[in-house]
Structure formats: C-alpha cells, structure tokens
Design an enzyme around this catalytic site. Structure first.
Site, short mmCIF file in Angstrom:
data_model
loop_
_atom_site.label_atom_id
_atom_site.label_comp_id
_atom_site.label_asym_id
_atom_site.label_seq_id
_atom_site.Cartn_x
_atom_site.Cartn_y
_atom_site.Cartn_z
N GLY A 110 0.82 -1.22 0.00
CA GLY A 110 0.00 0.00 0.00
C GLY A 110 0.85 1.26 0.00
N GLU A 135 -1.72 -8.67 -4.98
CA GLU A 135 -0.45 -9.09 -5.57
C GLU A 135 0.22 -8.02 -6.43
OE1 GLU A 135 -0.90 -12.09 -8.77
OE2 GLU A 135 -3.04 -11.89 -8.42
N ASN A 137 0.35 -4.66 -6.18
CA ASN A 137 1.11 -3.70 -5.39
C ASN A 137 2.36 -4.34 -4.81
OD1 ASN A 137 -0.65 -1.63 -5.85
ND2 ASN A 137 -1.62 -1.67 -3.84
N SER A 160 -3.72 -12.84 3.59
CA SER A 160 -4.60 -11.91 4.30
C SER A 160 -4.37 -11.99 5.80
CB SER A 160 -6.06 -12.24 3.99
OG SER A 160 -6.92 -11.50 4.83
N LYS A 228 -8.64 9.55 12.39
CA LYS A 228 -10.08 9.25 12.29
C LYS A 228 -10.54 8.32 13.42
CE LYS A 228 -10.45 10.13 7.34
NZ LYS A 228 -9.11 10.70 7.18
N LEU A 298 -0.52 13.09 1.57
CA LEU A 298 -0.69 13.53 0.18
C LEU A 298 -0.39 12.40 -0.78
CD1 LEU A 298 0.95 17.06 0.21
CD2 LEU A 298 -1.42 16.54 -0.33
N VAL A 304 -7.55 12.62 -1.24
CA VAL A 304 -8.38 13.33 -2.20
C VAL A 304 -7.56 13.78 -3.42
CG1 VAL A 304 -8.04 15.65 -1.21
CG2 VAL A 304 -10.21 15.08 -2.28
#
Length: 458
Positions: A110, A135, A137, A160, A228, A298, A304
């Site tokens: 990620g 896979e 990434n 996972s 969050k 960013l 975003v």
C-alpha cells in the site's frame, strides 16, 4: 543590471509580476537548485498570480549538475504548494533498531506500507518481509526494492491478515523481530456500506496479527493508526480505534503476565479443536505494542489528491463534499519517517500522535490543483459542492477529549494518555463483533461497535 548571453537580468521576486506584464511572459521556470519548501511555496504563490505556466528544475539537478534543457523541467506539484520544510530527524536510533533485524510489513504494497519498506530497506535489515493480499502492489514494490537494494534479503508473501493460519505460518517461519502493521481497509464511505468487512479486516485482522507476534516472540509490534480513530464519526475510524484498544489490551496483558487470558480468535469451525492447545502460556510473552496515529497523507490511495487529478484530467467538475472542510496533510515519506522514529523510541503501550502541521482547506487544495494544471477555477473547471459523505467530519481532531498529550524529545511526536477501559469486557465485545461480522449482520455490527467504542458518534 547584469547580462547573461546578452539577456538582461531583470531582478528579484518582487519584479515577477511587473516583468510578466511588460514582456508578455507565458512560462515561468523555477531554476533554483537548493530552495527550501517554504521558500518555493512563497515563490509559487507569487507566480500563480499570473496566467503563466510554471515549471521547475527536477530534484536530481539540485544534487548534481547535469545538462538542463526545457524538456527536463517538471510541472509544479501540489506537494510543492503545500510542502513544509523537511523534517530533520536524527535517525540513529531507528538505524540501531532495524539493522540486522527481521522486519515484517503487513499491507506492504500500500501507499504507507510500500514507503515503510523503502525506508526500512536503507537501514540494512537482516531480512525484509512484504506481506499483502493484493499481488500487483506487492509485485511493484518487490521489483523496485530488488533494483535499488540488490543485496537485500527480500521476501514477498501474498496473504490476508484475516487468515489466522497464514499469518501464524509467516511468524513461525520467519520469526520477525519487528512488525509494522499497515494492512487495513481505509476508505470511509466504502466501510460505511460494508461494516462487517471493516471489522473482519481491521479489528479481527489486527488481533490475529498481534496474537501471532506474541506467540512467536516478536519484539515490537507497531500499529499504523489514524486521526479518524479520535471521536470517530464513521465505521472505518471506529474500527481503527478498536485496533488501538487491541494494542493497549495486548500490552496490558503481556506486562501483567496474563497472556493466557487472551482468547485465540477462531473463525472457522474446523479449527475449534485447536483453540485450547494454541493459547500462549502466562508470562511467556515479551512483545511491546504501540500505535502511531496520523492524518491524511498527500497522494496516498485514500487521499483526495488522486481523485482531484483525475477529475481535472477529465475536464471537471472537481467535487468537494463541503466548502469549509479542513484536513491535515503530510507527505508519505514524512509520515513514515516519523512512524519509524516513534516506533524506535517506544517502550510499549503508547499511542503516538504525529504533528500534522497546519490544516488545509480542501477548497484551497482544489483551486491550487486546477491552477497548477494551467486552468482557471470556476471558469475552465467547475468546483462543485456535493455534500458531506456518510460518516465524514468537517474538522478532524488529533486527540480524544479525554486524552492528554505528553511531549517527547521530538516536538513533532506526542504521546496520548490512553483512555482506561476494562480489557476483559472489551474482549467480550470483540468476540461478539467477530461473530456478527462473519454472519454478515451489518446493522447489528454497527450497534455492537457503538457498545465497544464509547466515543463513536456515528
């Protein structure tokens, strides 16, 4: 007053607007090799008052002289406009912690996980293990690291964190000394619609990974959390708060020699017979558990910025959920360097909070990105307000009201005084959440999340 190849040098930045008008300038090139981000930002803001296209010298030319042509120049990025001066960190403690160690990064493909892998690789670990369910990434970061660090002992595994047997086999086979747990579902609106998946992946996945770390003698477990999780108004944030509570529970149980009180979370019927035999005996664990909480980065997959880029490329409109919405932003390398720093200085049980700098109005971000594309906001590209999405806040908080912040030696890293809760009661809620999630009882799951996270306002 000087001339270069017969061309007059007009003056400093105070003459930019005058020169653009007088000489009918169409393009501005920023060719200062060593310019600080704050200085560059100020310069860009002056240039943006013109209708000129703005380009800059690539960083590689700041480091070593090369042949420069107009073709080498790059467009200004949103990171240039929002960028603050680089964080200067003494990373000797990070190097000492990672060098010669086996390091596992879950969610290693990620946006945050892959940058963790990049920065960990340069500190010469004994072995780096990338673990990801996706896979493509994982393959991309594997190729990049093999090219940049040919001598690195790199292992790339697909799997996972929900799969207890798979995660156990990884810890049993490779015996990582440090685990950075970045695997998570992060998209707020998607998790509102799929709360059971948020529990399965974020809460249950974190528990299973944390348990495997304890069982197989991992020294340190670092959870990547989010602002969050603070007074969450959405399912995603609430599940990340549950992840923090899992970390606090594990740390508490290990410190008080009560590892045997931690249940083995089983989700498949055929595993039930193994449950009693798999428990970690009291007093046998030594893992230190910490969490690091930060805001938006960013260019990350959930940010975003990629969305706005796509909307601008398609001719608009650029969609804002609210004109007054505010977010804290940090670059991915900056956030990850602070995660490593906080992880290296941990003694166990802390929730670290990273200083995210000044908040940014998303409306200003949208206008900046449209102008950087050489277009005019509300003329060439419409900015459209579409209303807050389910679970979205106007303002993000870095701390819960019940938590106090303690300073660390680094002014950009703080420690939250954790909210006290009953670990046994929490584990009961977690078991209920898992059972409901695997029955795909969405409404019941959300109700149970409210019972588990008392600060959840969704």
């Amino acid at each position: 007053g000087r001339y270069i190849d017969g061309v007059e040098v007009i003056g400093g930045r105070d003459k930019i607007l005058y020169a653009v008008e007088k000489y009918e300038i169409k393009e501005i090139y920023i060719a200062i090799a060593n310019i600080t981000p704050s200085n560059k930002r100020n310069l860009i803001n002056i240039c943006k008052e013109t209708d000129c296209r703005i380009k800059q010298l690539p960083n590689m030319y700041a480091e070593k002289a090369g042949i420069i042509s107009a073709g080498n120049l790059q467009n200004i990025t949103i990171e240039d406009v929002l960028g603050r001066d680089p964080i200067s960190l003494h990373q000797e403690d990070v190097a000492a912690q990672i060098k010669g160690k086996v390091v596992l990064v879950t969610g290693g493909g990620g946006s945050i996980g892959s940058e963790l892998c990049r920065q960990i690789a340069k500190y010469e670990p004994k072995q780096l293990i990338i673990f990801d369910v996706y896979e493509n990434n994982a393959y991309d970061i594997q190729l990049e690291l093999k090219r940049r660090y040919p001598n690195l002992d790199l292992v790339t595994l697909i799997g996972s964190v929900r799969d207890a047997r798979r995660i156990n086999s990884v810890f049993e086979t490779y015996r990582p000394n440090i685990c950075y747990h970045a695997a998570a579902h992060k998209h707020v609106p998607l998790m509102e619609d799929s709360p059971c998946e948020a529990i399965k992946n974020n809460a249950v996945g974190t528990y299973k990974t944390a348990y495997a770390a304890m069982k197989y003698g991992c020294d340190r477990f670092v959870l990547i959390s989010t602002d969050k999780a603070v007074n969450p108004t959405n399912v995603m944030g609430a599940t990340k708060r549950i992840c923090e509570m899992i970390i606090q529970t594990f740390d508490n149980m290990v410190r008080s020699n009560q590892e045997d009180k931690l249940p083995v979370l089983i989700t498949h019927q055929l595993d039930i017979d193994l449950e009693d035999g798999e428990k970690v005996p009291a007093g046998s664990g030594h893992t230190e558990y910490v969490a690091v909480r930060f805001g938006n980065v960013l260019g990350s997959n959930g940010s975003v910025v990629p969305l706005f880029k796509k909307q601008i490329a398609e001719g608009g409109p650029v969609t804002l959920t609210h004109r007054d919405i505010i977010r804290y932003f940090m670059t991915i390398p900056e956030a990850v360097s602070l995660v490593l720093k906080a992880g290296a200085n941990a003694s166990g049980g802390e929730i670290f909070v990273l200083d995210m700098g000044e908040p940014v109005k998303i409306l200003d971000l949208a206008r900046n990105m449209i102008e950087l594309a050489g277009l005019r906001p509300d003329i060439d590209i419409e900015i459209k307000e579409i209303g807050l999405r389910p679970g979205e806040k106007l303002y993000e908080e870095k701390l819960m009201s019940e938590e106090g912040l303690k300073e660390t030696e680094n002014h950009l890293i703080h420690v939250a005084e954790p909210i006290k809760f009953d670990s046994n009661e929490f584990l009961g809620h977690l078991r209920n959440l898992m059972d409901l999630a695997y029955r795909n009882a969405g409404e019941d799951v959300v109700q149970e999340i409210r019972q588990t996270v008392t600060t959840f306002r969704g």
